[in-house]
Design a protein around this motif. Sequence first.
Motif, mmCIF file in Angstrom:
data_model
loop_
_atom_site.group_PDB
_atom_site.id
_atom_site.type_symbol
_atom_site.label_atom_id
_atom_site.label_comp_id
_atom_site.label_asym_id
_atom_site.label_seq_id
_atom_site.Cartn_x
_atom_site.Cartn_y
_atom_site.Cartn_z
ATOM 1 N N THR A 1 69.469 -15.908 55.841
ATOM 2 C CA THR A 1 68.610 -16.946 56.393
ATOM 3 C C THR A 1 67.582 -17.342 55.335
ATOM 4 O O THR A 1 67.331 -16.602 54.385
ATOM 5 N N TRP A 2 67.008 -18.519 55.500
ATOM 6 C CA TRP A 2 65.930 -18.971 54.618
ATOM 7 C C TRP A 2 64.595 -18.669 55.271
ATOM 8 O O TRP A 2 64.377 -19.005 56.435
ATOM 9 N N SER A 3 63.704 -18.025 54.539
ATOM 10 C CA SER A 3 62.396 -17.647 55.077
ATOM 11 C C SER A 3 61.286 -18.238 54.203
ATOM 12 O O SER A 3 61.397 -18.243 52.971
ATOM 13 N N PRO A 4 60.209 -18.731 54.842
ATOM 14 C CA PRO A 4 59.108 -19.310 54.058
ATOM 15 C C PRO A 4 58.337 -18.236 53.301
ATOM 16 O O PRO A 4 58.142 -17.125 53.790
ATOM 17 N N VAL A 5 57.927 -18.569 52.075
ATOM 18 C CA VAL A 5 57.075 -17.665 51.295
ATOM 19 C C VAL A 5 55.661 -17.747 51.869
ATOM 20 O O VAL A 5 55.073 -18.820 51.961
ATOM 21 N N GLU A 6 55.112 -16.600 52.281
ATOM 22 C CA GLU A 6 53.780 -16.572 52.874
ATOM 23 C C GLU A 6 52.712 -16.128 51.887
ATOM 24 O O GLU A 6 51.558 -16.545 51.976
ATOM 25 N N VAL A 7 53.085 -15.273 50.937
ATOM 26 C CA VAL A 7 52.112 -14.738 49.978
ATOM 27 C C VAL A 7 52.745 -14.666 48.593
ATOM 28 O O VAL A 7 53.894 -14.240 48.446
ATOM 29 N N MET A 8 52.009 -15.103 47.598
ATOM 30 C CA MET A 8 52.391 -14.877 46.204
ATOM 31 C C MET A 8 51.190 -14.239 45.519
ATOM 32 O O MET A 8 50.108 -14.836 45.482
ATOM 33 N N ALA A 9 51.369 -13.035 45.030
ATOM 34 C CA ALA A 9 50.225 -12.269 44.537
ATOM 35 C C ALA A 9 50.260 -12.106 43.024
ATOM 36 O O ALA A 9 51.318 -11.883 42.429
ATOM 37 N N ARG A 10 49.105 -12.225 42.416
ATOM 38 C CA ARG A 10 48.940 -11.892 41.004
ATOM 39 C C ARG A 10 48.196 -10.573 40.921
ATOM 40 O O ARG A 10 47.168 -10.382 41.584
ATOM 41 N N LYS A 11 48.718 -9.659 40.133
ATOM 42 C CA LYS A 11 48.061 -8.357 40.009
ATOM 43 C C LYS A 11 48.107 -7.887 38.569
ATOM 44 O O LYS A 11 48.892 -8.384 37.759
ATOM 45 N N ARG A 12 47.266 -6.942 38.263
ATOM 46 C CA ARG A 12 47.191 -6.442 36.890
ATOM 47 C C ARG A 12 48.473 -5.692 36.520
ATOM 48 O O ARG A 12 49.058 -4.974 37.333
ATOM 49 N N ASN A 13 48.883 -5.877 35.291
ATOM 50 C CA ASN A 13 50.091 -5.236 34.783
ATOM 51 C C ASN A 13 49.747 -3.813 34.342
ATOM 52 O O ASN A 13 49.322 -3.580 33.215
ATOM 53 N N LEU A 14 49.957 -2.860 35.227
ATOM 54 C CA LEU A 14 49.624 -1.462 34.949
ATOM 55 C C LEU A 14 50.767 -0.717 34.267
ATOM 56 O O LEU A 14 50.553 0.292 33.606
ATOM 57 N N HIS A 15 51.989 -1.209 34.441
ATOM 58 C CA HIS A 15 53.153 -0.472 33.942
ATOM 59 C C HIS A 15 53.574 -0.899 32.530
ATOM 60 O O HIS A 15 54.294 -0.162 31.851
ATOM 61 N N LYS A 16 53.158 -2.091 32.121
ATOM 62 C CA LYS A 16 53.499 -2.618 30.797
ATOM 63 C C LYS A 16 55.001 -2.778 30.593
ATOM 64 O O LYS A 16 55.489 -2.805 29.449
ATOM 65 N N GLU A 17 55.747 -2.874 31.693
ATOM 66 C CA GLU A 17 57.177 -3.125 31.586
ATOM 67 C C GLU A 17 57.716 -3.687 32.898
ATOM 68 O O GLU A 17 57.087 -3.556 33.957
ATOM 69 N N LEU A 18 58.850 -4.337 32.797
ATOM 70 C CA LEU A 18 59.602 -4.794 33.959
ATOM 71 C C LEU A 18 60.925 -4.050 33.971
ATOM 72 O O LEU A 18 61.323 -3.447 32.970
ATOM 73 N N LEU A 19 61.619 -4.092 35.097
ATOM 74 C CA LEU A 19 62.920 -3.443 35.213
ATOM 75 C C LEU A 19 63.979 -4.488 35.569
ATOM 76 O O LEU A 19 63.798 -5.253 36.515
ATOM 77 N N THR A 20 65.071 -4.507 34.799
ATOM 78 C CA THR A 20 66.207 -5.355 35.140
ATOM 79 C C THR A 20 67.288 -4.483 35.763
ATOM 80 O O THR A 20 67.811 -3.567 35.115
ATOM 81 N N VAL A 21 67.584 -4.768 37.027
ATOM 82 C CA VAL A 21 68.588 -4.011 37.767
ATOM 83 C C VAL A 21 69.860 -4.851 37.826
ATOM 84 O O VAL A 21 69.843 -5.989 38.290
ATOM 85 N N THR A 22 70.980 -4.291 37.349
ATOM 86 C CA THR A 22 72.253 -5.012 37.302
ATOM 87 C C THR A 22 73.276 -4.304 38.185
ATOM 88 O O THR A 22 73.339 -3.069 38.215
ATOM 89 N N THR A 23 74.086 -5.101 38.894
ATOM 90 C CA THR A 23 75.091 -4.539 39.794
ATOM 91 C C THR A 23 76.498 -4.735 39.231
ATOM 92 O O THR A 23 76.707 -5.466 38.264
#
Length: 464
Positions: free
Chosen positions: A15-37
């Motif tokens: 289903t399509w759901s409306p975005v209610e919140v988009m948050a900006r927060k401090r980058n504490l981890h200094k990295e992102l994770l790419t998850v591949t299937t």
Amino acid sequence: DLIEVLSYDSELKSTWSPVEVMARKRNLHKELLTVTTKSGRSITVTPDHQLLTFQEGIVKTIVADKVEVGQYMPITRSIPTIGEPITLNLLDILTGNPRVHIVGAKDWIKGSGYAGPYAEKYFSGRAFPITLYDPLKSRAVSVLPQTTQLQIQNSTNHTLPTKLNITPDMAWLLGLYIAEGSTATAVVIITNRDQKIRDKVEKVLKNIDFPYFITPTDIRISSSIFKHVIEAMGVGHTASTKQFPPWAINLDRFSLASMIGGYLDGDGGTEARQVTAVSKSKPLISSLSLLFGRFDIHTRIHTTQKRASNSTMTKQTYWRITISGQNNLINFSKNISFVHEGKQSKLDTIIQDTKNITENTNVEFIPGLAPLFKKLYKELFLPHKTSPGQNFINIKNGKYNPSSKELLKHIGSCLQQVKSLNLKISSGIDTILSNLNRLANSQIIWDPITAIIPIPYNNPYVYD
């Protein structure tokens, strides 16, 4: 504007759901994770982003840095979009292009109170730059006439209306351009030698009244204004930048099928009981996979190494999309198909050859049901010394993962056992059967995670 994202409801339906919140927060981890299937999908998230996984028969949320290879993530089986005919507003698409001029709106610009350079000539009917439209439209006493046309400065060989209807013919032409098109000075080039494809291109161009000429290797659409529309549409003009337009997902089914078909008539084919396409553009293949979801067609994406056509350069990374399995191939043939007779003939042969072959449940299965089947076996079958069948036992012992159809059969056998022996089942067993039924009827394919790769990210903020 309202922004919606694809999600799942309580019944695991897309289903399509409306975005209610988009948050900006401090980058504490200094990295992102790419998850591949396994099917080639990937998502890049913050380490504390919540992901849906499937473990021991239960749908769970888990933070990304706790996810492990071998766990399962959901991908949608179908996209719940009805779609509608789309009309592009070329005034919006071409705004800011100083070479585009508006023709046939002398009364409109006169009524806007324009008093700049060449005013008298514009009032007398001379084409005026589209760059004047936005600043003047709030002051105009009327809307642009429906007969208003757009053209390129000093080029009167072809004009377009301000509204461009994406008909099935136009959609197919755009799809073929995405596969085999390019632009040059004042022309859009479709490179294809297949006579059936060339015949259809000519027919389409005649239907929409576009000027063109033919060479031994390609068909050239001699329209400067259409060339600028193509370049402003965001579909790319090189192999690595090609992609489907973002509005394609909202097209009516017939026009979307025509667009996908046009692309595959150019870049698609059949091999080893599959429909395939290969592109140097990862966004193109990713968006194509999403578009196939409108027709309940499940795809897989993998990388491959190859050289560009007619090239001796070093092999580069390309992305391959494949459609396999009887149901997916039938859905493709019924809803999309090929104009290219050779490709369609091969597809028909593949479908006929696989008609009596059992679907491969390694492609679409429901994993991790052993704990639930053990409980069903212990309460419904073991005390009464009856066997639910070897397939049931294999699932119970974790040796086999059933397809949705097989799971529904096992649910039926459990209910039949309850009915035939007049059993009173516990609330726990009733809940298990209810949850299994929900899984079997869901619009989810559970895709095993094959890689989790950290990516350095030093921006002070992340967005979630």
